[in-house]
Design an enzyme around this catalytic site. Structure first.
Site, PDB file in Angstrom:
ATOM      1  N   PHE A 152       0.388 -11.048  11.906  1.00 22.67           N
ATOM      2  CA  PHE A 152       1.633 -11.672  11.426  1.00 22.67           C
ATOM      3  C   PHE A 152       2.592 -11.823  12.604  1.00 22.67           C
ATOM      4  O   PHE A 152       3.766 -11.479  12.515  1.00 22.67           O
ATOM      5  CB  PHE A 152       2.259 -10.819  10.309  1.00 22.67           C
ATOM      6  CG  PHE A 152       1.358 -10.629   9.112  1.00 22.67           C
ATOM      7  CD1 PHE A 152       1.174 -11.658   8.194  1.00 22.67           C
ATOM      8  CD2 PHE A 152       0.679  -9.445   8.910  1.00 22.67           C
ATOM      9  CE1 PHE A 152       0.348 -11.490   7.083  1.00 22.67           C
ATOM     10  CE2 PHE A 152      -0.158  -9.263   7.809  1.00 22.67           C
ATOM     11  CZ  PHE A 152      -0.328 -10.293   6.896  1.00 22.67           C
ATOM     12  N   GLY A 260       6.887 -26.367  12.424  1.00 22.30           N
ATOM     13  CA  GLY A 260       5.724 -26.791  13.218  1.00 22.30           C
ATOM     14  C   GLY A 260       4.986 -25.568  13.692  1.00 22.30           C
ATOM     15  O   GLY A 260       5.076 -24.508  13.093  1.00 22.30           O
ATOM     16  N   CYS A 263       0.558 -22.286  13.305  1.00 17.35           N
ATOM     17  CA  CYS A 263       0.159 -21.571  12.085  1.00 17.35           C
ATOM     18  C   CYS A 263       0.562 -22.266  10.792  1.00 17.35           C
ATOM     19  O   CYS A 263      -0.300 -22.605   9.979  1.00 17.35           O
ATOM     20  CB  CYS A 263       0.741 -20.164  12.108  1.00 17.35           C
ATOM     21  SG  CYS A 263      -0.063 -19.127  13.311  1.00 17.35           S
TER      22      CYS A 263
HETATM   23  C1  UDX Z   1       4.408 -17.857  12.083  1.00 13.81           C
HETATM   24  C2  UDX Z   1       4.660 -16.614  11.225  1.00 13.81           C
HETATM   25  O1  UDX Z   1       6.056 -16.278  11.264  1.00 13.81           O
HETATM   26  C3  UDX Z   1       3.811 -15.469  11.712  1.00 13.81           C
HETATM   27  O2  UDX Z   1       3.991 -14.344  10.879  1.00 13.81           O
HETATM   28  C4  UDX Z   1       2.355 -15.929  11.659  1.00 13.81           C
HETATM   29  O3  UDX Z   1       1.453 -14.943  11.998  1.00 13.81           O
HETATM   30  C5  UDX Z   1       2.174 -17.141  12.546  1.00 13.81           C
HETATM   31  O4  UDX Z   1       3.039 -18.169  12.084  1.00 13.81           O
HETATM   32  P1  UDX Z   1       5.241 -18.801  14.442  1.00 13.81           P
HETATM   33  O5  UDX Z   1       4.364 -19.989  14.165  1.00 13.81           O
HETATM   34  O6  UDX Z   1       5.191 -18.181  15.782  1.00 13.81           O
HETATM   35  O7  UDX Z   1       4.895 -17.614  13.398  1.00 13.81           O
HETATM   36  O8  UDX Z   1       6.725 -19.277  14.182  1.00 13.81           O
HETATM   37  P2  UDX Z   1       7.936 -18.963  13.204  1.00 13.81           P
HETATM   38  O9  UDX Z   1       8.991 -18.238  13.935  1.00 13.81           O
HETATM   39  O10 UDX Z   1       7.481 -18.369  11.938  1.00 13.81           O
HETATM   40  O11 UDX Z   1       8.475 -20.462  12.950  1.00 13.81           O
HETATM   41  C6  UDX Z   1       7.608 -21.461  12.425  1.00 13.81           C
HETATM   42  C7  UDX Z   1       8.332 -22.773  12.290  1.00 13.81           C
HETATM   43  O12 UDX Z   1       9.304 -22.712  11.261  1.00 13.81           O
HETATM   44  C8  UDX Z   1       9.081 -23.233  13.535  1.00 13.81           C
HETATM   45  O13 UDX Z   1       8.885 -24.630  13.693  1.00 13.81           O
HETATM   46  C9  UDX Z   1      10.526 -22.915  13.237  1.00 13.81           C
HETATM   47  O14 UDX Z   1      11.435 -23.750  13.915  1.00 13.81           O
HETATM   48  C10 UDX Z   1      10.556 -23.166  11.735  1.00 13.81           C
HETATM   49  N1  UDX Z   1      11.626 -22.413  11.056  1.00 13.81           N
HETATM   50  C11 UDX Z   1      11.559 -21.053  10.972  1.00 13.81           C
HETATM   51  C12 UDX Z   1      12.670 -23.101  10.467  1.00 13.81           C
HETATM   52  O15 UDX Z   1      12.746 -24.338  10.524  1.00 13.81           O
HETATM   53  N2  UDX Z   1      13.624 -22.405   9.793  1.00 13.81           N
HETATM   54  C13 UDX Z   1      13.591 -21.050   9.690  1.00 13.81           C
HETATM   55  O16 UDX Z   1      14.509 -20.488   9.041  1.00 13.81           O
HETATM   56  C14 UDX Z   1      12.537 -20.342  10.303  1.00 13.81           C
END
Ligand code: UDX
Length: 452
Positions: A152, A260, A263
């Protein structure tokens, strides 16, 4: 403990380095000799804060090493973590498991004595069963267990997430494997991290459910942002207003250009495919995937509107390209759809990103790259904040505006939503901020509705 990690990509490297930091002896193996040669010289192929130092320290203390030889890594290991990629399969959106199965076949040949094979890669429900079958077919006499232990980890905060997890999920029906896994994570138990033992299939599904739920939260607030723009509301206040309710929670309620990364998009799609294959409905996940896809390109139209209805022949400066800050990862970044749509609308796109420009060049065409935030804005008709890097949060807005042809700012992350940009003379558009000032359309509509 002696641990092997197969796959020295993002997840494998972070897992290997952190397990070594717990005091285990970790051998990481990858079939890419160039990557392994670089790692042996502590040259880290990815951008992740703190990883390089952690690798260097654990290599120096001889707990962590790298090789292309699977036999060397696996032979005396008590646990073998499989951490190879599971990209979206081209065409149907299913997770491509060919790397997992190939790694399994290779590992099966090298195992000696009881070993726990741990699936760290994100894999659809039932993959553990298939991995077990492959090993049993190859080595009918071997004693082993296959365990699901999803990661995670957030990019940019992966080491912190590994060392201070909200929970560790371990899926196994094998009692000995349970003991081995408890030993692997014993240092975290001492830190009181909750370890959850579940069935293997439950654990596999938990990973997808977690990511799909977080993606749903983001998509929900993004739709609320669109509604705020129509009815005259402020999405940041809405997010705070609902997030303070502990049943909802305040995380992942930041409206933006759509999620994006490596994951969320692929995991939501894979979950939908799994559900379809099993005759179950995942209509919320389907809606999330489709709303999010449309949103990325729609962000370009926000820019077009801010520029008075056309960007033809105009220079648009993008601040940030990666899917989020503190990474160089461009996978499924909203910037890709935004750049393409702006170019289709006739704009000349210029961009600056503190870490992602090299990766961006492999996915974007005809973009001009600049050396810094002020250079990218120089002479531009509009500046668009696409990724909320810290360095963009405290820009000298006077300097930025003076260098531009017209003072238009489109802030897709709401980092200047507090009014600073307007105060510095920008024509500012954020996300989910309806216009409620005197004389605006909304006020007039409200007046009409009230019959005044
Ligand atoms: C995610 C999960 O959080 C992690 O637990 C899993 O194992 C892998 O996928 P990650 O892809 O590194 O991690 O990014 P994360 O910080 O979760 O953000 C994902 C996307 O959502 C980004 O594009 C981010 O900009 C967007 N996001 C996140 C939002 O638009 N708003 C938010 O409030 C949070």
């Amino acid at each position: 403990m002696k641990i092997a990690v197969v796959g020295a990509g993002y997840v494998g490297l972070v897992t290997g380095a952190c397990l070594a930091a717990f005091g285990h002896r970790v051998r990481c193996v990858d079939n890419d000799p160039v990557k392994i040669a670089a790692l042996k010289e502590v040259r880290i192929p990815i951008y992740e804060p703190g990883l390089s130092e952690l690798v260097a320290q654990n290599m120096a203390e001889e707990r962590l090493d790298f090789s292309t030889s699977l036999a060397w890594a696996v032979a005396d290991a008590e646990a073998v973590f499989i951490a190879v990629g599971t990209p979206s399969r081209r065409g149907d959106g299913h997770a491509d498991l060919s790397y997992v199965y190939q790694a399994t076949r290779n590992v099966a040949e090298e195992l000696i004595g009881y070993t726990v094979v741990v699936l760290k890669s994100t894999v659809p429900v039932g993959t553990g069963d298939e991995v077990e079958r492959i090993i049993r077919d190859a080595r009918p006499d071997l004693s082993f267990a296959v365990v699901s232990n999803p990661e995670f980890l957030r990019e940019g905060a992966a080491i912190e997430d590994f060392k201070r997890p909200d929970r560790i999920v371990i899926g196994t029906e094998d009692e000995m494997a349970r003991e081995v896994m408890a030993e692997v994570y014993r240092p975290l138990c001492l830190n009181q991290a909750p370890i959850m033992f579940t069935g293997r299939r439950t654990s596999e599904l938990t990973k997808y459910a977690a990511n799909a739920f977080l993606a749903t939260k983001i998509t929900f607030i993004n739709e609320m942002a669109d509604l705020c723009e129509k009815v005259g509301g402020d999405v940041q206040d809405v997010a705070r207003g609902i997030g303070l309710d502990r049943r909802i929670g305040n995380k992942f309620l930041h409206a933006g250009p759509g999620f994006g990364g490596s994951c969320f998009p692929k995991d939501v799609t894979a979950l939908i495919k799994t559900a379809q294959d099993h005759g179950a409905n995942c209509r919320i996940a389907e809606a999330v995937a489709s709303v999010n896809d449309q949103r990325k390109r729609a962000m370009a139209w926000k820019v077009v509107q801010a520029c008075g209805g056309s960007v033809r022949g105009k220079t648009i400066a993008l601040l940030g390209l990666t899917f989020k800050p503190n990474t160089d990862d461009m996978r499924d970044a909203p910037s890709i759809a935004i750049v393409t749509a702006l170019q289709d609308a006739g704009a000349w796109v210029r961009a600056y990103d503190p870490a992602g420009m090299e990766q961006a060049q492999t996915v974007l065409q005809d973009v001009e790259y600049a050396e810094g935030p002020y250079e990218v804005a120089n002479g531009a008709d509009a500046v668009v904040i696409v990724t909320e890097w810290d360095m963009f949060r405290a820009l000298d807005l006077d300097r930025l505006r003076r260098s531009m042809r017209s003072p238009i700012m489109v802030d897709l992350r709401n980092i200047y939503a507090g009014g600073e940009a307007e105060a510095r003379g920008f024509l500012y558009t954020g996300i989910g901020r309806g216009m409620t000032g005197p004389g605006t359309t909304i006020q007039m509509q409200d007046a009409l509705v009230a019959g005044t």
